[in-house]
Write a protein that holds these residues in place. Structure first.
Motif, PDB file in Angstrom:
ATOM      1  N   ALA A   1      -2.823  26.292   4.984  1.00  0.00           N
ATOM      2  CA  ALA A   1      -3.838  25.501   4.292  1.00  0.00           C
ATOM      3  C   ALA A   1      -3.695  25.598   2.779  1.00  0.00           C
ATOM      4  CB  ALA A   1      -5.229  25.975   4.704  1.00  0.00           C
ATOM      5  N   PRO A   2      -4.005  24.514   2.064  1.00  0.00           N
ATOM      6  CA  PRO A   2      -4.115  24.611   0.604  1.00  0.00           C
ATOM      7  C   PRO A   2      -5.282  25.524   0.242  1.00  0.00           C
ATOM      8  CG  PRO A   2      -4.111  22.314   1.340  1.00  0.00           C
ATOM      9  CD  PRO A   2      -4.293  23.157   2.544  1.00  0.00           C
ATOM     10  N   THR A   3      -5.198  26.177  -0.894  1.00  0.00           N
ATOM     11  CA  THR A   3      -6.230  27.129  -1.289  1.00  0.00           C
ATOM     12  C   THR A   3      -7.612  26.504  -1.293  1.00  0.00           C
ATOM     13  OG1 THR A   3      -4.618  28.288  -2.659  1.00  0.00           O
ATOM     14  CG2 THR A   3      -6.935  28.714  -3.114  1.00  0.00           C
ATOM     15  N   LYS A   4      -7.696  25.272  -1.745  1.00  0.00           N
ATOM     16  CA  LYS A   4      -8.983  24.594  -1.885  1.00  0.00           C
ATOM     17  C   LYS A   4      -9.680  24.412  -0.540  1.00  0.00           C
ATOM     18  CE  LYS A   4     -10.932  20.353  -3.878  1.00  0.00           C
ATOM     19  NZ  LYS A   4     -10.588  19.079  -4.567  1.00  0.00           N
ATOM     20  N   TRP A   5      -8.901  24.294   0.537  1.00  0.00           N
ATOM     21  CA  TRP A   5      -9.459  24.005   1.863  1.00  0.00           C
ATOM     22  C   TRP A   5      -9.208  25.133   2.855  1.00  0.00           C
ATOM     23  CZ3 TRP A   5     -12.384  19.795   1.697  1.00  0.00           C
ATOM     24  CH2 TRP A   5     -12.100  18.823   0.725  1.00  0.00           C
ATOM     25  N   ARG A   6      -8.801  26.296   2.370  1.00  0.00           N
ATOM     26  CA  ARG A   6      -8.375  27.362   3.263  1.00  0.00           C
ATOM     27  C   ARG A   6      -9.510  27.848   4.179  1.00  0.00           C
ATOM     28  NH1 ARG A   6      -6.271  31.093  -0.361  1.00  0.00           N
ATOM     29  NH2 ARG A   6      -8.263  32.185  -0.365  1.00  0.00           N
ATOM     30  N   GLY A   7     -10.672  28.002   3.636  1.00  0.00           N
ATOM     31  CA  GLY A   7     -11.792  28.471   4.438  1.00  0.00           C
ATOM     32  C   GLY A   7     -12.180  27.495   5.527  1.00  0.00           C
ATOM     33  N   ALA A   8     -12.247  26.205   5.168  1.00  0.00           N
ATOM     34  CA  ALA A   8     -12.632  25.174   6.137  1.00  0.00           C
ATOM     35  C   ALA A   8     -11.626  25.095   7.283  1.00  0.00           C
ATOM     36  CB  ALA A   8     -12.760  23.825   5.440  1.00  0.00           C
ATOM     37  N   ILE A   9     -10.344  25.103   6.938  1.00  0.00           N
ATOM     38  CA  ILE A   9      -9.306  25.019   7.978  1.00  0.00           C
ATOM     39  C   ILE A   9      -9.286  26.292   8.815  1.00  0.00           C
ATOM     40  CG2 ILE A   9      -6.803  24.950   8.339  1.00  0.00           C
ATOM     41  CD1 ILE A   9      -6.652  22.977   6.021  1.00  0.00           C
ATOM     42  N   GLY A  10      -9.473  27.440   8.184  1.00  0.00           N
ATOM     43  CA  GLY A  10      -9.507  28.699   8.924  1.00  0.00           C
ATOM     44  C   GLY A  10     -10.663  28.774   9.906  1.00  0.00           C
ATOM     45  N   THR A  11     -11.775  28.103   9.587  1.00  0.00           N
ATOM     46  CA  THR A  11     -12.928  28.079  10.484  1.00  0.00           C
ATOM     47  C   THR A  11     -12.627  27.316  11.767  1.00  0.00           C
ATOM     48  OG1 THR A  11     -14.341  28.082   8.509  1.00  0.00           O
ATOM     49  CG2 THR A  11     -15.420  27.605  10.590  1.00  0.00           C
ATOM     50  N   GLY A  12     -11.590  26.477  11.742  1.00  0.00           N
ATOM     51  CA  GLY A  12     -11.262  25.650  12.891  1.00  0.00           C
ATOM     52  C   GLY A  12     -11.042  26.449  14.168  1.00  0.00           C
ATOM     53  N   PHE A  13     -10.483  27.651  14.036  1.00  0.00           N
ATOM     54  CA  PHE A  13     -10.223  28.476  15.222  1.00  0.00           C
ATOM     55  C   PHE A  13     -11.527  28.813  15.932  1.00  0.00           C
ATOM     56  CE2 PHE A  13      -9.494  32.593  17.325  1.00  0.00           C
ATOM     57  CZ  PHE A  13      -8.406  32.268  18.119  1.00  0.00           C
ATOM     58  N   GLN A  14     -12.558  29.213  15.166  1.00  0.00           N
ATOM     59  CA  GLN A  14     -13.845  29.549  15.766  1.00  0.00           C
ATOM     60  C   GLN A  14     -14.578  28.309  16.261  1.00  0.00           C
ATOM     61  OE1 GLN A  14     -15.864  32.546  16.259  1.00  0.00           O
ATOM     62  NE2 GLN A  14     -13.771  33.320  16.313  1.00  0.00           N
ATOM     63  N   ILE A  15     -14.383  27.173  15.592  1.00  0.00           N
ATOM     64  CA  ILE A  15     -15.000  25.923  16.064  1.00  0.00           C
ATOM     65  C   ILE A  15     -14.475  25.568  17.450  1.00  0.00           C
ATOM     66  CG2 ILE A  15     -15.106  23.425  15.663  1.00  0.00           C
ATOM     67  CD1 ILE A  15     -15.232  24.021  12.671  1.00  0.00           C
ATOM     68  N   PHE A  16     -13.173  25.680  17.621  1.00  0.00           N
ATOM     69  CA  PHE A  16     -12.596  25.397  18.929  1.00  0.00           C
ATOM     70  C   PHE A  16     -12.988  26.462  19.955  1.00  0.00           C
ATOM     71  CE2 PHE A  16      -9.864  22.301  16.839  1.00  0.00           C
ATOM     72  CZ  PHE A  16      -9.746  21.331  17.827  1.00  0.00           C
ATOM     73  N   PHE A  17     -13.140  27.696  19.506  1.00  0.00           N
ATOM     74  CA  PHE A  17     -13.584  28.749  20.416  1.00  0.00           C
ATOM     75  C   PHE A  17     -14.924  28.394  21.043  1.00  0.00           C
ATOM     76  CE2 PHE A  17     -16.269  32.468  21.136  1.00  0.00           C
ATOM     77  CZ  PHE A  17     -15.497  33.216  22.000  1.00  0.00           C
ATOM     78  N   TRP A  18     -15.880  27.994  20.207  1.00  0.00           N
ATOM     79  CA  TRP A  18     -17.202  27.667  20.732  1.00  0.00           C
ATOM     80  C   TRP A  18     -17.230  26.317  21.432  1.00  0.00           C
ATOM     81  CZ3 TRP A  18     -20.945  30.765  21.910  1.00  0.00           C
ATOM     82  CH2 TRP A  18     -20.942  32.035  21.341  1.00  0.00           C
ATOM     83  N   SER A  19     -16.289  25.455  21.119  1.00  0.00           N
ATOM     84  CA  SER A  19     -16.127  24.243  21.920  1.00  0.00           C
ATOM     85  C   SER A  19     -15.727  24.614  23.341  1.00  0.00           C
ATOM     86  CB  SER A  19     -15.057  23.328  21.306  1.00  0.00           C
ATOM     87  OG  SER A  19     -15.412  22.927  20.015  1.00  0.00           O
ATOM     88  N   GLY A  20     -14.841  25.612  23.463  1.00  0.00           N
ATOM     89  CA  GLY A  20     -14.435  26.092  24.776  1.00  0.00           C
ATOM     90  C   GLY A  20     -15.584  26.713  25.544  1.00  0.00           C
ATOM     91  N   VAL A  21     -16.428  27.497  24.850  1.00  0.00           N
ATOM     92  CA  VAL A  21     -17.591  28.105  25.498  1.00  0.00           C
ATOM     93  C   VAL A  21     -18.553  27.023  25.993  1.00  0.00           C
ATOM     94  CG1 VAL A  21     -19.612  29.570  25.154  1.00  0.00           C
ATOM     95  CG2 VAL A  21     -17.414  30.236  24.157  1.00  0.00           C
TER      96      VAL A  21
END
Length: 537
Positions: free
Chosen positions: A165-185
């Motif tokens: 991820a670019p530095t400016k968007w690193r946090g938002a893109i990194g959150t994607g893993f947890q977003i998909f995790f809770w989508s799975g739940v």
């Protein structure tokens, strides 16, 4: 040396990285990798459902089914507990501990992409064994292979997202893993509900098999995505790193400039990374080692598993039947999912520290109120510890506690750990952190039911005390990583009031001298006001 001169280096290093655009190819690649979280979330959710299925228990745990039917509840705090079912559930985490540590080495030598492929293949083997199990040995073997695959994926996917991820968007893109995790739940809750309603869970094998579809898709896509530039350069594949940068940053971006910067940063790291776990013990990596241990530990000590168990007490108090529980789980998972989307929006604007502090305070307040409510409403005997009115209040408090988790200690430790670890120990540090997370999940699953039975409302006070401690720890010791390139992250340690003593100040001084000789730059007021960095002379 002045604070402003340190910020000059940060601003200069951040020139190209923070302006990186969110290109179409990069979004597609990061979404594909983040979808690995779907596999973990779905497995956790669906397993919570099938262990309540009579057909599953009759096939593999007949003694547990008989005990469950004959169990007499004499204390509302003491729910039915089976060590056999707990061992079955926990086998995934035991396997995950070993695979996460192995992945800590493998992601250095085989790259992030290679580890994702290996994790996906192992996970698919586990799902196949689990779904086709005809005896206890095959069932446990499937669970173990599933855990091995998840251990690889949980160690690798967050690193891949943060590095790509670019530095400016690193946090938002990194959150994607947890977003998909809770989508799975949430998805697992839907499937549990419909199977429980229409098929009486006789087809639990279908529910298990469904997780093979996202796993297959992610594994196939992983063969075609590029590895991260940092990982490629670390392994000496410079031309492939340039190709990767061009693919994800776009033609309008100065990829060669970023490549030169990454090469300079990585020039001494290939030899050093041969023994990354040993390197973590060196003095200059002690802050990183501490956070690699502290972040997953604090995450487990928020008491989120206790919150899930207390949900069963609330359901009992409200008189809700088992098959009617799943709609409540769907609603809660959906709320958590929406809050994670909000986290993705806020994390690169507000910053990690503020979100952890505010979220920690919210969790602490909810835990204390729940403890008071449980203490005032609990009964010495009977199947319910809440009146219906107080049960509704407890249900709302659980939702607020979940919101606090989703905005702070749920997703942020996964991102922060990858951000603060230097490239030479990033894989090892993330492997250690993931292994600790699995180990604490194993311990929590083993102890949460007995703990609630013996300590009752005191269990919430126990976790509330830890939540207060971790919030104070963040205030005092966690530096802000927002908008700072991974390759410049050493500046936050050099400038911290406590951690600076673990680092060689000569390196930073020489860099400042080199910069002052080449050009004279005034630091921007926005950067000066937003970053609390200082350096002792």
């Amino acid at each position: 040396m002045g604070k402003g001169r340190v910020i000059i280096i940060y601003e200069r290093d951040n020139e190209f990285n923070s302006e990186g655009r969110l290109t179409g190819p990069m979004l597609i690649i990061c979404i594909a990798v983040a979808s690995a979280g779907l596999m973990y979330g779905y497995d956790i959710g669906i397993n919570g459902g099938i262990t309540k299925a009579e057909s599953f228990l009759k096939k593999f745990f007949p003694s547990v089914l008989r005990s469950q039917k004959n169990a007499k509840v004499v204390d509302g705090f003491c729910l039915f507990y089976s060590w056999k079912l707990t061992a079955y559930n926990s086998s995934l985490y035991i396997a995950g501990i070993f695979s996460a540590l192995m992945a800590g080495r493998l992601t250095t030598s085989a790259g992030r992409k290679g580890a994702l492929i290996i994790g996906g293949i192992i996970y698919l083997i586990g799902v196949s064994l689990h779904a086709l199990a005809v005896n206890m040995g095959m069932l446990f073997l499937g669970r173990v292979f599933t855990g091995l695959g998840i251990g690889f994926i949980n160690q690798t996917a967050p690193i891949y997202l943060v590095e790509m991820a670019p530095t400016k968007w690193r946090g938002a893109i990194g959150t994607g893993f947890q977003i998909f995790f809770w989508s799975g739940v949430a998805g697992a809750s839907w499937i549990n509900y419909f199977i429980m309603s229409s098929l009486n869970f006789k087809r639990w094998r279908i529910a298990v098999s469904v997780s093979g579809f996202p796993a297959t898709l992610m594994t196939i896509i992983a063969f075609f995505i590029p590895d991260t530039p940092s990982s490629l350069i670390q392994r000496g594949k410079v031309q492939q790193a340039l190709k990767s940068l061009n693919q994800v940053r776009g033609t309008k971006f100065d990829s060669e400039n970023e490549l030169k910067y990454l090469i300079k940063y990585n020039e001494d790291m290939r030899i050093a990374s041969e023994t990354p776990y040993k390197m973590l013990l060196e003095r200059k990596y002690r802050p990183h080692l501490l956070f690699a241990i502290a972040l997953p530990t604090f995450q487990a000590l928020t008491g989120f598993n206790l919150n899930a168990v207390v949900g069963q007490l609330i359901v009992t108090s409200l008189g809700i039947r088992l098959k009617d529980v799943f709609p409540i789980l769907i609603i809660q998972s959906t709320i958590f999912f929406v809050c994670l989307l909000l986290t993705g929006y806020l994390i690169d604007r507000v910053g990690r520290r503020i979100m952890l502090i505010v979220g920690g305070c919210q969790i602490f307040i909810c835990q204390v109120i729940l403890a008071i409510l449980m203490a005032s409403e609990s009964r010495s005997h009977g199947t319910s510890i809440f009146s219906k009115r107080s049960a509704f209040v407890a249900l709302i408090l659980r939702c607020f506690l979940g919101v606090g988790m989703a905005l702070s200690w749920g997703p942020l430790p996964w991102i922060l750990n990858c951000e603060i670890l230097p490239i030479e120990v990033r894989s090892a540090g993330q492997g250690l952190s993931t292994a600790i997370s699995f180990a604490l999940s194993f311990i929590t699953i083993q102890t949460v039911y007995p703990m609630l039975c013996h300590f009752k409302y005191g269990a919430y006070l126990f976790y509330a005390g830890w939540t207060l401690i971790m919030t104070i720890f963040v205030v005092l010791f966690l530096p802000e990583t927002k908008r700072i390139p991974l390759e410049s992250m050493d500046i936050i340690w050099h400038g911290h009031w406590y951690w600076h003593r673990f680092f060689d100040q000569t390196m930073l001084k020489s860099k400042l001298v080199e910069l002052s000789e080449s050009e004279s730059v005034e630091p921007s007021e926005s950067v000066r006001s937003s970053e609390s960095i200082h350096l002792k002379s």
